[in-house]
Every structure is written in structure tokens, then in C-alpha cells.
Design a protein around this motif. Sequence first.
Motif, PDB file in Angstrom:
ATOM      1  N   ALA A 119       0.831  -1.205   0.000  1.00  0.00           N
ATOM      2  CA  ALA A 119       0.000   0.000   0.000  1.00  0.00           C
ATOM      3  C   ALA A 119       0.863   1.252   0.000  1.00  0.00           C
ATOM      4  CB  ALA A 119      -0.931  -0.006   1.202  1.00  0.00           C
ATOM      5  N   VAL A 120       1.960   1.234   0.745  1.00  0.00           N
ATOM      6  CA  VAL A 120       2.883   2.371   0.751  1.00  0.00           C
ATOM      7  C   VAL A 120       3.516   2.537  -0.625  1.00  0.00           C
ATOM      8  CG1 VAL A 120       5.030   3.277   1.747  1.00  0.00           C
ATOM      9  CG2 VAL A 120       3.331   2.183   3.225  1.00  0.00           C
ATOM     10  N   TYR A 121       3.903   1.423  -1.248  1.00  0.00           N
ATOM     11  CA  TYR A 121       4.492   1.487  -2.591  1.00  0.00           C
ATOM     12  C   TYR A 121       3.492   2.071  -3.588  1.00  0.00           C
ATOM     13  CZ  TYR A 121       6.395   0.025  -7.064  1.00  0.00           C
ATOM     14  OH  TYR A 121       6.855   0.027  -8.355  1.00  0.00           O
ATOM     15  N   ASP A 122       2.238   1.630  -3.527  1.00  0.00           N
ATOM     16  CA  ASP A 122       1.204   2.146  -4.429  1.00  0.00           C
ATOM     17  C   ASP A 122       0.995   3.643  -4.230  1.00  0.00           C
ATOM     18  OD1 ASP A 122       0.863  -0.385  -5.447  1.00  0.00           O
ATOM     19  OD2 ASP A 122      -0.962  -0.808  -4.292  1.00  0.00           O
ATOM     20  N   LEU A 123       1.004   4.104  -2.980  1.00  0.00           N
ATOM     21  CA  LEU A 123       0.840   5.525  -2.700  1.00  0.00           C
ATOM     22  C   LEU A 123       2.011   6.326  -3.249  1.00  0.00           C
ATOM     23  CD1 LEU A 123      -0.630   7.882  -1.334  1.00  0.00           C
ATOM     24  CD2 LEU A 123       0.602   7.315   0.770  1.00  0.00           C
ATOM     25  N   GLU A 124       3.235   5.850  -3.032  1.00  0.00           N
ATOM     26  CA  GLU A 124       4.405   6.553  -3.552  1.00  0.00           C
ATOM     27  C   GLU A 124       4.395   6.596  -5.084  1.00  0.00           C
ATOM     28  OE1 GLU A 124       7.593   4.455  -1.651  1.00  0.00           O
ATOM     29  OE2 GLU A 124       7.538   5.769   0.109  1.00  0.00           O
ATOM     30  N   ALA A 125       3.964   5.518  -5.726  1.00  0.00           N
ATOM     31  CA  ALA A 125       3.875   5.495  -7.184  1.00  0.00           C
ATOM     32  C   ALA A 125       2.833   6.492  -7.683  1.00  0.00           C
ATOM     33  CB  ALA A 125       3.552   4.083  -7.672  1.00  0.00           C
ATOM     34  N   ALA A 126       1.703   6.589  -6.990  1.00  0.00           N
ATOM     35  CA  ALA A 126       0.663   7.542  -7.384  1.00  0.00           C
ATOM     36  C   ALA A 126       1.148   8.979  -7.215  1.00  0.00           C
ATOM     37  CB  ALA A 126      -0.596   7.312  -6.555  1.00  0.00           C
ATOM     38  N   ILE A 127       1.892   9.256  -6.160  1.00  0.00           N
ATOM     39  CA  ILE A 127       2.443  10.595  -5.948  1.00  0.00           C
ATOM     40  C   ILE A 127       3.443  10.927  -7.040  1.00  0.00           C
ATOM     41  CG2 ILE A 127       3.899  11.986  -4.422  1.00  0.00           C
ATOM     42  CD1 ILE A 127       2.542  10.508  -2.063  1.00  0.00           C
ATOM     43  N   ALA A 128       4.325   9.975  -7.378  1.00  0.00           N
ATOM     44  CA  ALA A 128       5.326  10.215  -8.418  1.00  0.00           C
ATOM     45  C   ALA A 128       4.667  10.433  -9.781  1.00  0.00           C
ATOM     46  CB  ALA A 128       6.303   9.040  -8.477  1.00  0.00           C
ATOM     47  N   ALA A 129       3.604   9.712 -10.065  1.00  0.00           N
ATOM     48  CA  ALA A 129       2.923   9.848 -11.359  1.00  0.00           C
ATOM     49  C   ALA A 129       2.202  11.183 -11.482  1.00  0.00           C
ATOM     50  CB  ALA A 129       1.930   8.698 -11.544  1.00  0.00           C
ATOM     51  N   ALA A 130       1.829  11.773 -10.371  1.00  0.00           N
ATOM     52  CA  ALA A 130       1.074  13.023 -10.399  1.00  0.00           C
ATOM     53  C   ALA A 130       1.960  14.261 -10.396  1.00  0.00           C
ATOM     54  CB  ALA A 130       0.129  13.078  -9.208  1.00  0.00           C
ATOM     55  N   ARG A 131       3.263  14.095 -10.272  1.00  0.00           N
ATOM     56  CA  ARG A 131       4.161  15.252 -10.233  1.00  0.00           C
ATOM     57  C   ARG A 131       4.228  15.915 -11.593  1.00  0.00           C
ATOM     58  NH1 ARG A 131       8.384  12.157  -6.716  1.00  0.00           N
ATOM     59  NH2 ARG A 131       7.663  12.755  -4.670  1.00  0.00           N
ATOM     60  N   LEU A 132       4.296  17.228 -11.573  1.00  0.00           N
ATOM     61  CA  LEU A 132       4.416  18.007 -12.807  1.00  0.00           C
ATOM     62  C   LEU A 132       5.895  18.225 -13.118  1.00  0.00           C
ATOM     63  CD1 LEU A 132       1.665  20.690 -12.127  1.00  0.00           C
ATOM     64  CD2 LEU A 132       1.500  18.687 -13.609  1.00  0.00           C
ATOM     65  N   PRO A 133       6.237  18.311 -14.418  1.00  0.00           N
ATOM     66  CA  PRO A 133       7.641  18.562 -14.755  1.00  0.00           C
ATOM     67  C   PRO A 133       8.053  19.972 -14.332  1.00  0.00           C
ATOM     68  CG  PRO A 133       6.266  18.604 -16.712  1.00  0.00           C
ATOM     69  CD  PRO A 133       5.398  18.171 -15.580  1.00  0.00           C
ATOM     70  N   VAL A 134       9.328  20.117 -14.044  1.00  0.00           N
ATOM     71  CA  VAL A 134       9.870  21.401 -13.632  1.00  0.00           C
ATOM     72  C   VAL A 134      10.078  22.270 -14.868  1.00  0.00           C
ATOM     73  CG1 VAL A 134      11.834  22.548 -12.521  1.00  0.00           C
ATOM     74  CG2 VAL A 134      11.005  20.349 -11.657  1.00  0.00           C
ATOM     75  N   ARG A 135       9.668  23.535 -14.785  1.00  0.00           N
ATOM     76  CA  ARG A 135       9.881  24.468 -15.891  1.00  0.00           C
ATOM     77  C   ARG A 135      10.990  25.429 -15.505  1.00  0.00           C
ATOM     78  NH1 ARG A 135       3.997  26.788 -16.976  1.00  0.00           N
ATOM     79  NH2 ARG A 135       4.689  27.883 -15.118  1.00  0.00           N
ATOM     80  N   ASP A 136      11.745  25.852 -16.521  1.00  0.00           N
ATOM     81  CA  ASP A 136      12.842  26.790 -16.266  1.00  0.00           C
ATOM     82  C   ASP A 136      12.328  28.188 -15.961  1.00  0.00           C
ATOM     83  OD1 ASP A 136      14.786  24.911 -16.548  1.00  0.00           O
ATOM     84  OD2 ASP A 136      15.088  25.274 -18.675  1.00  0.00           O
ATOM     85  N   GLY A 137      11.350  28.647 -16.699  1.00  0.00           N
ATOM     86  CA  GLY A 137      10.860  30.007 -16.520  1.00  0.00           C
ATOM     87  C   GLY A 137       9.523  30.030 -15.824  1.00  0.00           C
TER      88      GLY A 137
END
Length: 86
Positions: free
Chosen positions: A59-77
Motif C-alpha cells: 500500500a505504501v508502494y502504491d501511494l508513492e507510485a501515485a504521488i510520483a505519477a502526479a508530479r508536474l515537470p519542472v519548468r525553467d521560466g
Amino acid sequence: MTIHIPDDLARGLEGIAAAQQKSVEQVALDSLRSLFDRASSPEVFLRTFRALPHPSSSAVYDLEAAIAAARLPVRDGGDFDRWPTE
């Protein structure tokens, strides 16, 4: 201190005590204490938090995977770094 209660209430307490495998006095004390607990009390929060089941490692692994999948890419500007071209 002795508290006198009606017979029907005493029989009800006896039934609850038998089901919970506690003494009648312990059931009565637990019930009275619950009347004085406040929802904002730290003790109530800790008791409730400690009673929660511990999550499984999957369950912890599934939660961490869901958090990682929802992250937005970093923009320079940033939005304010763009100047109008007019």
C-alpha cells in the motif's frame, strides 16, 4: 462513591460487560469517561491514531507510485519571466 441505577440499566450493563469480557464497573467507567473526552483533546487524537491499522508495504508502494505519477515537470521560466513582445 456508590451510584444507584435502575435494574433494567444494570442488566443492560451486565450484557455489554459479558460481550466485551469486562466487569460491569469497567464498562460503566469507560462509558462515563467517554462523556468527558473532547474531540480536540490530544489524548483522544493519539488514541484514535494508534488504533488505526498499519499500512502494508504494498500500500505504501502504491501511494508513492501515485504521488510520483502526479508530479508536474519542472519548468525553467516562471509565468512572470515572459515579457510581452509588443
